[in-house]
Scaffold this active site. Structure first.
Site, PDB file in Angstrom:
ATOM      1  N   LYS A 132     -23.160  23.976   5.112  1.00 14.85           N
ATOM      2  CA  LYS A 132     -22.249  23.572   6.510  1.00 14.85           C
ATOM      3  C   LYS A 132     -21.971  21.955   6.208  1.00 14.85           C
ATOM      4  O   LYS A 132     -23.137  21.208   6.271  1.00 14.85           O
ATOM      5  CB  LYS A 132     -23.083  23.570   7.754  1.00 14.85           C
ATOM      6  CG  LYS A 132     -23.240  25.248   8.101  1.00 14.85           C
ATOM      7  CD  LYS A 132     -23.973  25.403   9.466  1.00 14.85           C
ATOM      8  CE  LYS A 132     -25.538  25.215   9.137  1.00 14.85           C
ATOM      9  NZ  LYS A 132     -26.426  25.481  10.352  1.00 14.85           N
ATOM     10  N   ARG A 134     -35.225  29.320  21.919  1.00  8.76           N
ATOM     11  CA  ARG A 134     -34.447  29.776  23.153  1.00  8.76           C
ATOM     12  C   ARG A 134     -34.135  31.042  23.479  1.00  8.76           C
ATOM     13  O   ARG A 134     -34.371  31.651  24.394  1.00  8.76           O
ATOM     14  CB  ARG A 134     -33.066  28.768  23.214  1.00  8.76           C
ATOM     15  CG  ARG A 134     -33.163  27.574  23.227  1.00  8.76           C
ATOM     16  CD  ARG A 134     -31.717  27.109  22.937  1.00  8.76           C
ATOM     17  NE  ARG A 134     -31.512  27.394  21.316  1.00  8.76           N
ATOM     18  CZ  ARG A 134     -30.676  26.824  20.804  1.00  8.76           C
ATOM     19  NH1 ARG A 134     -30.062  25.860  21.009  1.00  8.76           N
ATOM     20  NH2 ARG A 134     -30.503  27.611  19.414  1.00  8.76           N
ATOM     21  N   SER A 152     -26.450  22.349  19.591  1.00  6.15           N
ATOM     22  CA  SER A 152     -25.586  21.161  19.171  1.00  6.15           C
ATOM     23  C   SER A 152     -24.468  22.045  18.727  1.00  6.15           C
ATOM     24  O   SER A 152     -23.260  21.690  19.120  1.00  6.15           O
ATOM     25  CB  SER A 152     -26.137  20.834  17.867  1.00  6.15           C
ATOM     26  OG  SER A 152     -27.342  19.979  18.092  1.00  6.15           O
TER      27      SER A 152
END
Lengths: 162, 162, 162, 162, 162, 162
Positions: C43, C92, C130
């Protein structure tokens, strides 16, 4: 390499999803033993173990290499004692998966040479469970599309809404 | 009832988790074909299909009824064309499960008489994946506990940190 | 028993969810090292590692026992080499959980005496990542409620919609 | 920065998975209070709270900074009243995660400055739970690999299959 | 195209999460019927169905197009018999999702033209459930932030800690 | 209370699962806008946005209150700017759910009065996704049971296996 498999459960009652899984498995293993637990822990079943055995036998009577038996005690002990090298379990949902995974790991620790294999039911039966079928029947819903005719009749009689 | 099984994957590279699953399966089926996909879609594998075949063959050479082959095209087409009635898949995590479930249902639609069976790996290998092994090796970590010695040597050489 | 902790990540860019987690941790550990990976695999990050460091330092400058550093290589190697006995990770969602679990187990195999501890963010930040912040900003959405003012300004400038 | 932690639960009975988690935590916090709930809601525990306390004390007696106590009422109230700034919880599976997440958020609302931290057990204990251990023991299975010798003896005596 | 919706549940008691969902829905449908089940299966509710109806009516009295009613029997039968073409359900967590999915599929089989739609609550209420609220209240916790004042008073009185 | 809904997506290509969802929704809302994103981020779609629009229009041409449009930018901005008060999303699996939940919460923060509602597809389409359909078609599989005839023809032509 003749391999026999055990398909354990409570089968309270047997549904079309269970039948589908037994039919698929019977084409892959030399013998499939549908093993109905008489021990149901703290849950009281709707049908006695004898009734559950009879319903399963009727529903599966047309398949040659399938046998329906009752059992008590540990599932893996029954498998080992009867030369059943595979435990078959259906997987429908993520929550199934986690519990089944925990159980399969425990069972491997208890008896090393019995393997748990998982199948997914036909997507037509993916939402089915004995619990949901009982709940719908208890509230008067039509469950004829989810169980065989004999089981449907037995449920109606038991719940007094025949 | 001789039943042959296919264990498809990319195997880039084969890990001890894969080996464990093949060993368990080879005790339950007459023949297990480890089928290595040459098509890897948009992902470029670290090892060529020939290298992946060789590593898998070396790692599994001691098991009699296991064969390592390459394949292209649909997994179910390979299974049907080669008389393999079972597709074996490992299940580690919930996210595995969902993708595998979607795939198994699609495969059943494409070829009706090939069944997907799932196994869970030994809990010692439950966290392992080829991707994680490659990532750790690329960052210089010791992966000798996760792959066979030949694979470990091949990874070190490929990544230039031998 | 002075214990120092590492909070590793890409921080591309740091969000209010990250800040919340650092603030909570800084009250529990003697020192918290926010460790920004310069390696981001395949990435390409939106911000260079220098920019990510500066944004994090600005956002966290008011907390005494927090230090922002860059690192390369394995996370556990950095932890061990710097005497950081805890790796902190935010959880999360279920998919976070599975990946984190796999990673924590791998890390424990690689370095035995570094422990991974998980925190859940304040529910106001539970949906934040993000990636999502970058996507919304790229499509022209207002992200001022999700990042600190400096990060917001940097994102606007980088994406040319200031 | 001396930080004390609370590890709450029912511990009916304490397993090797619990012990592993306490041992790991005791290296990270100044003090770990294993807090055994006397309130078990609608579930009747197999062992009385006194028995559960004694089993836990025996199993953990070799760790200096660990204390075993009983408690009633809200977990966060006990934490706050005893100056314990961290609540420790083990995470094994996705279903654990969701319930724990809900609980951690509720607890943060009730008492703001107590933080919940999660650990993952060693993968050898990942499938273990007190419930599964009780079930296996009740069906006559060998659980000596999952609990300490004293707990094993207590289970055998309680279930009358010594 | 006037469409009426049913929001079924036990509401034992109604929480701010339920209220939020009803408010949102009332802006999208011509009429929303909050339908409180008198059948609660094997679970004994804390409040009688009359008390649950009254609490819900008080909490929702300011919304014009909302009606609170009791029902027995199958949810889809009530929907069809009252011309309610939508069943509304809140989704908080993955475990919610799976059960709800199973239920929605079963309901579609039972009554074809009633559609189940899912909403996610405001993230402030995402961790809330009637069960958790009851548990916290029973242990003496302050639940005034999770239910309306009337419900809070009723809970305190019922549990004898007013 | 006329309410219009937006069903956003990439539709690369539209499947029978999408069609099923649009048909169900068109019975519940005054107008359903199938909104095809021209922005597909880093992923290159197989079909151009014009092709995707035409395929969707052909497949849905028999439904009166459905309109197919392209859009760029934030989904919620398109909804608000066009008076669409509902965003419709299909939920198939747990991983869908988590991402969708994160997105719905973000969208609510960005535009407060647009509500996201989720539907589950008919269980016959539960395993379907555009991605899986493309993958099967690319490997030469028969996808005629998963897309409309026009889409099937377009896929064959595009992939050169007509």
């Amino acid at each position: 390499m003749p391999v026999a498999a055990m398909y354990p459960g409570t089968f309270d009652p047997i549904t079309l999803g269970h039948e589908d899984l037994v039919r698929r498995s019977s084409a892959l293993f030399d013998r499939v033993v549908v093993a109905i637990a008489s021990d149901t822990g703290s849950k009281t079943p709707l049908f006695s173990v004898e009734e559950r055995l009879e319903m399963a036998r009727t529903a599966l009577s047309d398949i040659d290499n399938v046998e329906v038996r009752r059992y008590a005690g540990l599932t893996v002990d029954f498998a080992r004692d009867n030369g059943l090298r595979v435990i078959l379990r259906g997987l429908r949902a993520v929550s199934d998966f986690e519990y089944e995974f925990q159980l399969a790991t425990m069972n491997r620790h208890l008896v090393d040479d019995v393997e748990t294999l998982f199948l997914t039911p036909d997507e037509r039966y993916n939402f089915l469970s004995s619990t949901l079928v009982r709940e719908v029947a208890q509230l008067g819903g039509d469950i004829s599309g989810f169980v065989s005719p004999d089981v449907n009749a037995a449920l109606k009689e038991r719940l007094g809404n025949s």
